[in-house]
Design an enzyme around this catalytic site. Sequence first.
Site, PDB file in Angstrom:
ATOM      1  N   ASP A 115       0.851  -1.189   0.000  1.00 56.42           N
ATOM      2  CA  ASP A 115       0.000   0.000   0.000  1.00 56.42           C
ATOM      3  C   ASP A 115       0.888   1.241   0.000  1.00 56.42           C
ATOM      4  O   ASP A 115       2.091   1.147   0.260  1.00 56.42           O
ATOM      5  CB  ASP A 115      -0.942   0.002   1.216  1.00 56.42           C
ATOM      6  CG  ASP A 115      -0.181   0.034   2.540  1.00 56.42           C
ATOM      7  OD1 ASP A 115       0.878  -0.624   2.633  1.00 56.42           O
ATOM      8  OD2 ASP A 115      -0.616   0.729   3.476  1.00 56.42           O
TER       9      ASP A 115
ATOM     10  N   GLU B  44       0.031  -1.145   5.578  1.00 52.73           N
ATOM     11  CA  GLU B  44       1.070  -0.670   6.514  1.00 52.73           C
ATOM     12  C   GLU B  44       0.894   0.799   6.859  1.00 52.73           C
ATOM     13  O   GLU B  44       1.107   1.206   7.997  1.00 52.73           O
ATOM     14  CB  GLU B  44       2.462  -0.879   5.896  1.00 52.73           C
ATOM     15  CG  GLU B  44       3.610  -0.641   6.876  1.00 52.73           C
ATOM     16  CD  GLU B  44       4.115   0.791   6.960  1.00 52.73           C
ATOM     17  OE1 GLU B  44       4.817   1.113   7.935  1.00 52.73           O
ATOM     18  OE2 GLU B  44       3.812   1.602   6.058  1.00 52.73           O
TER      19      GLU B  44
END
Length: 444
Positions: free
Chosen positions: A84, A149
């Site tokens: 991400d 994350e």
Amino acid sequence: MSVEQSQIGRPAAEAQQLLSQLIRFNTVNPPGDELPLQEHLASHLTQAGFACELLAARPERPNLLARLRSGRDGPTLCYLGHVDTVLADPSEWSHGPWSGELADGFLWGRGALDMKSQVAAEVAAAASLARSGWRPARGELLIVAVADEETGGALGAQWITEQHPDKVRCDLLINEGGGGSFEYRGRRCYGVCCAEKGVFRFNVTTSGVAGHASMPAMGDNALLKMAPLLQRLAERQPAYELTSEPQALLRGIGEDPDDAAGAVARLRAADARLATMFEPMMGVTFTPTQIKASEKINVIPSRAELKVDCRVPPGLGEAEVLRAITEVLGEDGYKIDFTECIVGNRSPTSSPLMETITAWIGERDPGAEVVPVILPGFSDSRHFREAFPECVAYGFFPHRHQSLLQTAPLIHGANERIDVRDLEFATDFFADLTTRVLGSDSAA
Ligand SMILES: [Zn+2]
């Protein structure tokens, strides 16, 4: 875009192409939407011979596990990465944040440094090895690409280490957070991230008496009592308190750990940005970020609240923070409440894995040195260190051409890009680290 492949090795060409593809999957978190990217990575690794599995807390946001086993006892070497990214405003970029374009020797896009590049380098290195017939002589290679994350890992690293610890258990782990090179007083150093600071956020509250704001002296204004406290926070940070990692860092750059103030002054003189980055490693830091008082414009507040983001080196805790608060704010006139207490995490600065990294840098960048660094923030490593206390985890993605000072402002910023020579450098590193740690099965 066409990637120029003639001048570079095949794994590096694969890493470039893969990074370009990964950048084109928009995985801005929130919402993340990592599924299409993870399916792409899984198919890439499956074709190379890896056993892949997607494990998800939410179906549209899976985590990818890919492994190559030897069948013989040995360490599990894990390459951990998140897929991400944070958001990007295309109007601020000279090449589109989801273009994955190659221009001026750089590959451009959100995630080009943080950290689709590292994922691409690791996957390309591992897939190239596997396709060439390489298998570990011992232990196993495990690639873990997690979702989520950038907002804390609740669906990613935290979830997978809590819900499926047996699937991600590892002995050695390489993640983000280090590998940038910097020059200091004739030395050329690469930081290996061995530790991450903890977070001890607290509220500072002042009290007074409410009253009508048309008559300033009618009440006792709690907000004004914040002024001297804010002033003290503006003037200084708590005294340095050097734990073992910053001591090792200072020794590594040729400074005396007993003279941290002198070292920081010399870092500042050499390049102010080095001091900005390294000084927070030396102790507890306070950053006031939010303040709130009266709910109404015409009411003198009886209460004001200041939020302070406080970061604490691993090994230190609430007692040291309380001492630091008294040191900076004085004894009286406020109340303290902790709102978040997470101790820092660390791995040993000396280990066979560190020796392998040091040897590789010595071969590939002769004269350069490897030094331990502490991340002032934190990464997914904390979830792995918590779940597997014996695991040696380092942040390392070697950058030789684009220095630490050049990459730092691009991370989470506009025009994030990676020098393609560094992508090749890192891809070589991951291929070599893999075979040096796990050996090569000649029977394969
Ligand atoms: Zn990251």
